[in-house]
Design an enzyme around this catalytic site. Structure first.
Site, short mmCIF file in Angstrom:
data_model
loop_
_atom_site.label_atom_id
_atom_site.label_comp_id
_atom_site.label_asym_id
_atom_site.label_seq_id
_atom_site.Cartn_x
_atom_site.Cartn_y
_atom_site.Cartn_z
N GLU A 258 0.82 -1.21 0.00
CA GLU A 258 0.00 0.00 0.00
C GLU A 258 0.86 1.26 0.00
O GLU A 258 1.81 1.38 0.78
CB GLU A 258 -0.90 0.00 1.24
CG GLU A 258 -1.82 1.19 1.35
CD GLU A 258 -2.79 1.03 2.51
OE1 GLU A 258 -3.58 0.06 2.49
OE2 GLU A 258 -2.75 1.85 3.44
N THR B 62 -3.81 4.92 -1.48
CA THR B 62 -4.80 5.39 -0.52
C THR B 62 -5.46 6.69 -0.96
O THR B 62 -4.99 7.38 -1.85
CB THR B 62 -4.18 5.59 0.88
OG1 THR B 62 -3.20 6.63 0.80
CG2 THR B 62 -3.53 4.32 1.38
N TYR B 63 -6.55 7.00 -0.27
CA TYR B 63 -7.39 8.15 -0.59
C TYR B 63 -7.43 9.03 0.65
O TYR B 63 -7.92 8.60 1.69
CB TYR B 63 -8.79 7.63 -0.91
CG TYR B 63 -9.65 8.49 -1.78
CD1 TYR B 63 -9.53 8.46 -3.16
CD2 TYR B 63 -10.61 9.32 -1.23
CE1 TYR B 63 -10.35 9.22 -3.98
CE2 TYR B 63 -11.44 10.09 -2.03
CZ TYR B 63 -11.30 10.03 -3.40
OH TYR B 63 -12.12 10.80 -4.20
N ASP C 270 -12.67 8.41 7.46
CA ASP C 270 -12.73 9.08 8.76
C ASP C 270 -13.67 10.27 8.70
O ASP C 270 -13.84 10.89 7.64
CB ASP C 270 -11.33 9.58 9.16
CG ASP C 270 -10.38 8.44 9.49
OD1 ASP C 270 -10.87 7.37 9.91
OD2 ASP C 270 -9.16 8.62 9.33
N ALA D 264 -20.04 2.48 4.18
CA ALA D 264 -19.30 1.77 3.14
C ALA D 264 -20.20 0.79 2.39
O ALA D 264 -19.99 0.53 1.20
CB ALA D 264 -18.10 1.04 3.75
N HIS E 135 -13.59 -1.29 15.04
CA HIS E 135 -13.72 0.09 14.56
C HIS E 135 -14.01 0.99 15.75
O HIS E 135 -14.79 0.63 16.64
CB HIS E 135 -14.85 0.18 13.53
CG HIS E 135 -14.91 1.49 12.82
ND1 HIS E 135 -15.45 2.63 13.39
CD2 HIS E 135 -14.49 1.87 11.58
CE1 HIS E 135 -15.37 3.63 12.54
NE2 HIS E 135 -14.78 3.20 11.43
N LYS F 160 -21.30 -5.94 4.58
CA LYS F 160 -20.57 -5.45 3.40
C LYS F 160 -20.34 -6.58 2.40
O LYS F 160 -20.44 -6.39 1.19
CB LYS F 160 -19.24 -4.81 3.84
CG LYS F 160 -19.43 -3.46 4.54
CD LYS F 160 -18.14 -2.71 4.77
CE LYS F 160 -17.37 -3.22 5.95
NZ LYS F 160 -16.26 -2.28 6.34
#
Length: 305
Positions: free
Chosen positions: A30, A61-62, A122, A141, A165, A181
């Site tokens: 990543e 990543t974003y 986040d 999500a 989480h 999900k």
């Protein structure tokens, strides 16, 4: 296909779903979009070094609040077009309307990217702030998985949390979200980084008990900076076992020793995970490949072989 965004499968490379189903162990890395020309050089040097290891895929990543959207798309497109690597593009719900999310998905599809990681992200105000959705956006999500699925034949990954989480009411409730999900169409999950192998296996068992059998890739980052990892634990709720911190703090005044111990800890954890049946390892590199490459090579000479 809904909306006609991707009437044919974008790209010609296998999806991560197909790669995971092939039976071999998955090793992935990543990265995050660089902010300066110097950081850009470091990133692409690391990517070229990782390319030689022939990983299963690499992810980009974003940033929080969509702050790196353009950079994420640009780097992911370049990986797709200029390397032999299979890219995974991240995507979050934060600060984006449905139309903006469709635009990002379309940009990925246009560059031949078929693999996306669907994340809520986040809260816009930071990890410890209340979640606030975009007024024309998505809350979860699960909704993002459904949106991506409605737009074409994409492979969709999601996040999982061995240490729970931060907003989940319990470990069981967190596993229920992962199962939901998967039910919405997720093909696999990648965990937040963690340090306890048992925490990972308990997560997989909780999900399996709910009928969720998608592959769960452990997210692992070798510690090379003690203060940095302590800060990440504070922000994410990640557990830092004393067995880990004691070994690192014992050498905290020697950066080279911290790096060596961090690689040893990560190698030991990966060995436990792979021996216990994990389908692979997802390495978090922070754009510098030296430590993660060393862990990978350590594994190749032990459990991988």
């Amino acid at each position: 296909m809904a909306n006609g965004l991707a009437s044919t499968r974008p790209g010609n490379r296998p999806t991560i779903r197909e790669l995971l189903a092939s039976g071999g162990r998955s090793f992935s890395f990543e990265f995050f979009p660089p902010k300066t020309p110097e950081a850009e050089e470091v990133l692409w040097r690391s990517i070229r070094e990782i390319e030689q290891l022939r990983p299963t895929f690499v992810s980009i990543t974003y940033g929080a609040g969509g702050t790196t959207r353009d950079g994420t798309i640009r780097v992911t497109e370049r990986v797709a077009q200029d390397t032999s690597l299979t890219p995974l593009g991240h995507l979050t719900c934060v600060a984006h309307s449905r139309d903006e999310l469709r635009s990002v998905i379309g940009a990925y599809a246009g560059s031949g990217v078929r693999n996306m990681l669907a994340l809520r992200g986040d809260p816009p105000g930071g990890p410890n702030q209340p979640w606030v959705a975009h007024p024309e956006g998505l809350n979860h999500a699960i909704e993002l998985v459904e949106l991506i699925r409605s737009l074409g034949d994409f492979c969709v990954g999601v996040a999982a949390f061995p240490d729970k989480h931060p907003e989940a009411t319990s470990l069981e409730a967190d596993a229920q979200v992962l199962a939901a999900k998967a039910q919405a169409g997720a093909d696999y999950a990648i965990t937040q980084m963690f340090f306890g192998a048992d925490d990972y296996f308990r997560l997989v068992d909780r999900a399996a008990a709910l009928g969720c059998d998608i592959p769960v890739l452990p997210g692992i980052m070798p510690v090379t900076n003690i203060k940095q990892i302590q800060r990440m634990a504070e922000l994410t709720g990640m557990a830092l076992p004393t067995a880990v911190t004691d070994r690192l703090l014992a050498v905290e005044d020697d950066p080279a020793a911290v790096r060596q111990v961090g690689v040893e800890i990560a190698t030991e954890l990966c060995e436990q995970l792979l021996t216990g049946g994990a389908p692979g390892i997802h390495f978090i590199t922070l754009n510098r490949s030296t430590a993660t490459r060393q862990v990978f090579l350590n594994l190749r000479s032990s459990v991988v072989s």
